[in-house]
Design a protein around this motif. Structure first.
Motif, PDB file in Angstrom:
ATOM      1  N   ALA A  54      88.508  64.520  43.283  1.00 49.05           N
ATOM      2  CA  ALA A  54      88.248  63.935  44.602  1.00 49.05           C
ATOM      3  C   ALA A  54      88.414  64.986  45.692  1.00 49.05           C
ATOM      4  O   ALA A  54      87.586  65.089  46.611  1.00 49.05           O
ATOM      5  N   GLY A  57      86.007  48.757  49.194  1.00 47.33           N
ATOM      6  CA  GLY A  57      85.251  49.838  48.558  1.00 47.33           C
ATOM      7  C   GLY A  57      83.911  49.298  48.121  1.00 47.33           C
ATOM      8  O   GLY A  57      83.429  48.303  48.645  1.00 47.33           O
ATOM      9  N   LYS A  69      80.224  49.365  48.264  1.00 45.53           N
ATOM     10  CA  LYS A  69      79.106  49.904  49.058  1.00 45.53           C
ATOM     11  C   LYS A  69      79.576  50.765  50.219  1.00 45.53           C
ATOM     12  O   LYS A  69      78.871  51.651  50.667  1.00 45.53           O
ATOM     13  N   ALA A 118      83.113  52.780  51.954  1.00 49.22           N
ATOM     14  CA  ALA A 118      84.507  53.195  51.770  1.00 49.22           C
ATOM     15  C   ALA A 118      85.207  53.209  53.124  1.00 49.22           C
ATOM     16  O   ALA A 118      84.604  53.551  54.141  1.00 49.22           O
ATOM     17  N   ALA A 134      83.147  52.014  42.186  1.00 52.28           N
ATOM     18  CA  ALA A 134      81.911  52.391  42.863  1.00 52.28           C
ATOM     19  C   ALA A 134      80.805  51.383  42.554  1.00 52.28           C
ATOM     20  O   ALA A 134      80.845  50.694  41.542  1.00 52.28           O
ATOM     21  N   ASP A 176      85.744  55.956  45.262  1.00 45.34           N
ATOM     22  CA  ASP A 176      85.257  56.851  46.292  1.00 45.34           C
ATOM     23  C   ASP A 176      86.254  57.997  46.492  1.00 45.34           C
ATOM     24  O   ASP A 176      87.455  57.762  46.667  1.00 45.34           O
ATOM     25  N   TYR A 236      86.854  59.922  48.993  1.00 42.00           N
ATOM     26  CA  TYR A 236      87.524  59.902  50.294  1.00 42.00           C
ATOM     27  C   TYR A 236      88.700  58.929  50.279  1.00 42.00           C
ATOM     28  O   TYR A 236      89.750  59.199  50.865  1.00 42.00           O
ATOM     29  N   THR A 237      88.525  57.825  49.584  1.00 43.09           N
ATOM     30  CA  THR A 237      89.606  56.854  49.449  1.00 43.09           C
ATOM     31  C   THR A 237      90.750  57.446  48.632  1.00 43.09           C
ATOM     32  O   THR A 237      91.926  57.278  48.978  1.00 43.09           O
TER      33      THR A 237
END
Length: 176
Positions: free
Chosen positions: A68, A125, A127, A129, A156, A164, A166-167
């Motif tokens: 990530a 999460g 579609k 984030a 996802a 995701d 970024y999460t």
């Protein structure tokens, strides 16, 4: 003296927000998860999200976190770190202390402030984030002293396992 504890109130109280059918469906899901644990969670993940996972995939691995970090921009990491610092500082100012005060008549007034033992944090999460949701939910719980914080987020979209990036980075930066 009467001490009133939050434990005196039922945490099992049901609150209805949707239609009777929606509420019953939600209760059925909760019953299944309470009775079957991860097996039910995996079944519902496949049913609702179209993703087939194993029990081992319910926890994020160190490799997934490293991956990530490799996928997000350094500017995002810096922004998340600054946001986390600001959110933590804000909530530190909200902290309250326990206190006791003996009255002249011998009675004792006061309050004891204790954190919850465990909290669950849901981060949207799929579609879209929302890494900020991680910070805005995890950090106040940390500041309050909650010892166990569990975060969940859907996989996802498109039938792919995974979260995701970024999460995940936001979770790591929040201390997750």
């Amino acid at each position: 003296m009467k001490i009133v504890s939050a434990r005196d109130f039922s945490l099992q109280r049901e609150v209805d927000y949707g239609t009777p059918e929606q509420n019953e469906a939600a209760r059925a899901i909760i019953r299944s998860v309470r009775q079957e644990g991860d097996a039910a969670v995996l079944r519902y993940t496949e049913s609702f999200d179209g993703v087939s996972l194993t029990a081992e995939q319910l926890r994020v691995t160190d490799e997934e976190l490293k991956s990530a970090y490799d996928k997000v921009e350094p500017s995002f990491i810096q922004a998340i770190q600054e946001a986390a610092e600001n959110i933590r500082a804000f909530h530190m100012k909200q902290k309250r202390n326990s206190w006791m005060d003996w009255q002249p008549d011998g009675s004792l007034l006061g309050q004891i402030i204790r954190p919850l033992q465990r909290v669950g944090v849901y981060v949207p999460g799929g579609k879209a984030a929302y890494p900020s949701s991680v910070l805005m939910n995890v950090i106040p719980a940390q500041v309050a002293g909650v010892p166990e914080i569990v975060m969940v987020t859907p996989p996802a979209t498109g039938g792919k396992a995974g979260i995701d990036p970024y999460t995940l980075v936001a979770a790591a930066e929040a201390g997750g």
